[in-house]
Write a protein that holds these residues in place. Sequence first.
Motif, PDB file in Angstrom:
ATOM      1  N   GLN A  59       0.837  -1.198   0.000  1.00  0.00           N
ATOM      2  CA  GLN A  59       0.000   0.000   0.000  1.00  0.00           C
ATOM      3  C   GLN A  59       0.874   1.251   0.000  1.00  0.00           C
ATOM      4  N   THR A  60       0.550   2.187  -0.864  1.00  0.00           N
ATOM      5  CA  THR A  60       1.355   3.395  -1.019  1.00  0.00           C
ATOM      6  C   THR A  60       1.560   4.128   0.299  1.00  0.00           C
ATOM      7  N   GLU A  61       0.509   4.369   1.046  1.00  0.00           N
ATOM      8  CA  GLU A  61       0.641   5.120   2.301  1.00  0.00           C
ATOM      9  C   GLU A  61       1.521   4.384   3.296  1.00  0.00           C
ATOM     10  N   SER A  62       1.463   3.083   3.278  1.00  0.00           N
ATOM     11  CA  SER A  62       2.303   2.293   4.171  1.00  0.00           C
ATOM     12  C   SER A  62       3.781   2.438   3.799  1.00  0.00           C
ATOM     13  N   ARG A  63       4.089   2.367   2.512  1.00  0.00           N
ATOM     14  CA  ARG A  63       5.473   2.574   2.054  1.00  0.00           C
ATOM     15  C   ARG A  63       5.964   3.967   2.420  1.00  0.00           C
ATOM     16  N   ARG A  64       5.108   4.950   2.199  1.00  0.00           N
ATOM     17  CA  ARG A  64       5.493   6.344   2.437  1.00  0.00           C
ATOM     18  C   ARG A  64       5.758   6.632   3.909  1.00  0.00           C
ATOM     19  N   SER A  65       5.255   5.797   4.815  1.00  0.00           N
ATOM     20  CA  SER A  65       5.540   6.010   6.235  1.00  0.00           C
ATOM     21  C   SER A  65       7.029   5.785   6.524  1.00  0.00           C
ATOM     22  N   SER A  66       7.702   5.015   5.668  1.00  0.00           N
ATOM     23  CA  SER A  66       9.147   4.792   5.816  1.00  0.00           C
ATOM     24  C   SER A  66       9.968   5.679   4.898  1.00  0.00           C
ATOM     25  N   ASP A  67       9.407   6.042   3.760  1.00  0.00           N
ATOM     26  CA  ASP A  67      10.096   6.914   2.807  1.00  0.00           C
ATOM     27  C   ASP A  67       9.039   7.701   2.041  1.00  0.00           C
ATOM     28  N   PRO A  68       8.899   8.996   2.319  1.00  0.00           N
ATOM     29  CA  PRO A  68       7.873   9.803   1.653  1.00  0.00           C
ATOM     30  C   PRO A  68       7.952   9.770   0.126  1.00  0.00           C
ATOM     31  N   LYS A  69       9.117   9.419  -0.432  1.00  0.00           N
ATOM     32  CA  LYS A  69       9.268   9.366  -1.884  1.00  0.00           C
ATOM     33  C   LYS A  69       8.873   8.008  -2.468  1.00  0.00           C
ATOM     34  N   ALA A  70       8.563   7.039  -1.626  1.00  0.00           N
ATOM     35  CA  ALA A  70       8.249   5.682  -2.096  1.00  0.00           C
ATOM     36  C   ALA A  70       6.797   5.597  -2.558  1.00  0.00           C
ATOM     37  N   VAL A  71       6.501   6.288  -3.643  1.00  0.00           N
ATOM     38  CA  VAL A  71       5.138   6.338  -4.169  1.00  0.00           C
ATOM     39  C   VAL A  71       4.943   5.294  -5.258  1.00  0.00           C
ATOM     40  N   ASP A  72       5.829   5.290  -6.245  1.00  0.00           N
ATOM     41  CA  ASP A  72       5.690   4.374  -7.374  1.00  0.00           C
ATOM     42  C   ASP A  72       6.156   2.980  -7.011  1.00  0.00           C
ATOM     43  N   ALA A  73       5.346   1.995  -7.369  1.00  0.00           N
ATOM     44  CA  ALA A  73       5.701   0.593  -7.153  1.00  0.00           C
ATOM     45  C   ALA A  73       5.114  -0.219  -8.295  1.00  0.00           C
ATOM     46  N   ALA A  74       5.794  -1.282  -8.659  1.00  0.00           N
ATOM     47  CA  ALA A  74       5.323  -2.152  -9.738  1.00  0.00           C
ATOM     48  C   ALA A  74       4.981  -3.519  -9.161  1.00  0.00           C
ATOM     49  N   PRO A  75       3.812  -4.046  -9.517  1.00  0.00           N
ATOM     50  CA  PRO A  75       3.510  -5.407  -9.073  1.00  0.00           C
ATOM     51  C   PRO A  75       4.511  -6.383  -9.691  1.00  0.00           C
ATOM     52  N   CYS A  76       4.895  -7.375  -8.931  1.00  0.00           N
ATOM     53  CA  CYS A  76       5.851  -8.347  -9.444  1.00  0.00           C
ATOM     54  C   CYS A  76       5.684  -9.655  -8.678  1.00  0.00           C
ATOM     55  N   ARG A  77       6.490 -10.618  -9.083  1.00  0.00           N
ATOM     56  CA  ARG A  77       6.429 -11.931  -8.454  1.00  0.00           C
ATOM     57  C   ARG A  77       7.843 -12.490  -8.382  1.00  0.00           C
ATOM     58  N   ILE A  78       8.166 -13.116  -7.264  1.00  0.00           N
ATOM     59  CA  ILE A  78       9.424 -13.836  -7.133  1.00  0.00           C
ATOM     60  C   ILE A  78       9.164 -15.262  -7.644  1.00  0.00           C
ATOM     61  N   LYS A  79      10.050 -15.752  -8.488  1.00  0.00           N
ATOM     62  CA  LYS A  79       9.871 -17.076  -9.088  1.00  0.00           C
ATOM     63  C   LYS A  79       9.999 -18.188  -8.050  1.00  0.00           C
ATOM     64  N   ARG A  80       9.299 -19.281  -8.288  1.00  0.00           N
ATOM     65  CA  ARG A  80       9.342 -20.435  -7.387  1.00  0.00           C
ATOM     66  C   ARG A  80      10.743 -21.022  -7.289  1.00  0.00           C
ATOM     67  N   GLU A  81      11.543 -20.844  -8.349  1.00  0.00           N
ATOM     68  CA  GLU A  81      12.904 -21.370  -8.352  1.00  0.00           C
ATOM     69  C   GLU A  81      13.805 -20.690  -7.316  1.00  0.00           C
ATOM     70  N   PHE A  82      13.364 -19.562  -6.767  1.00  0.00           N
ATOM     71  CA  PHE A  82      14.129 -18.888  -5.729  1.00  0.00           C
ATOM     72  C   PHE A  82      14.196 -19.742  -4.462  1.00  0.00           C
TER      73      PHE A  82
END
Length: 104
Positions: free
Chosen positions: A16-39
């Motif tokens: 959630q954007t507001e949650s990220r911004r509580s640690s870094d006000p500039k952390a607005v943009d985020a891209a959905p992604c997935r870590i592969k099962r092979e990890f």
Amino acid sequence: QRRPTNFLFGFGSIIQTESRRSSDPKAVDAAPCRIKREFGFVREWNFQAATAQICALGLRRVSAGERGSTINGVIFPVPDDLTAFDARENGYQRMEVPRDMIEL
């Protein structure tokens, strides 16, 4: 403006954007992604926060013969100094995820 060189993958409330911004006000943009099962990790309710009486989602390395799972979350640029994020995620262990293990 300099291009970001550090990125953080997160799941749970940090998507959630507001949650990220509580640690870094500039952390607005985020891209959905997935870590592969092979990890080689799975998500499970295994994290006991030291500062609260809650059990939260964490990651666990797979056991012998167990298959990893994909892990949905977001990836976003962060500053070189991750102190605020480390304080927020107190008790979690930060780890490096190789770029080829991330699917956008």
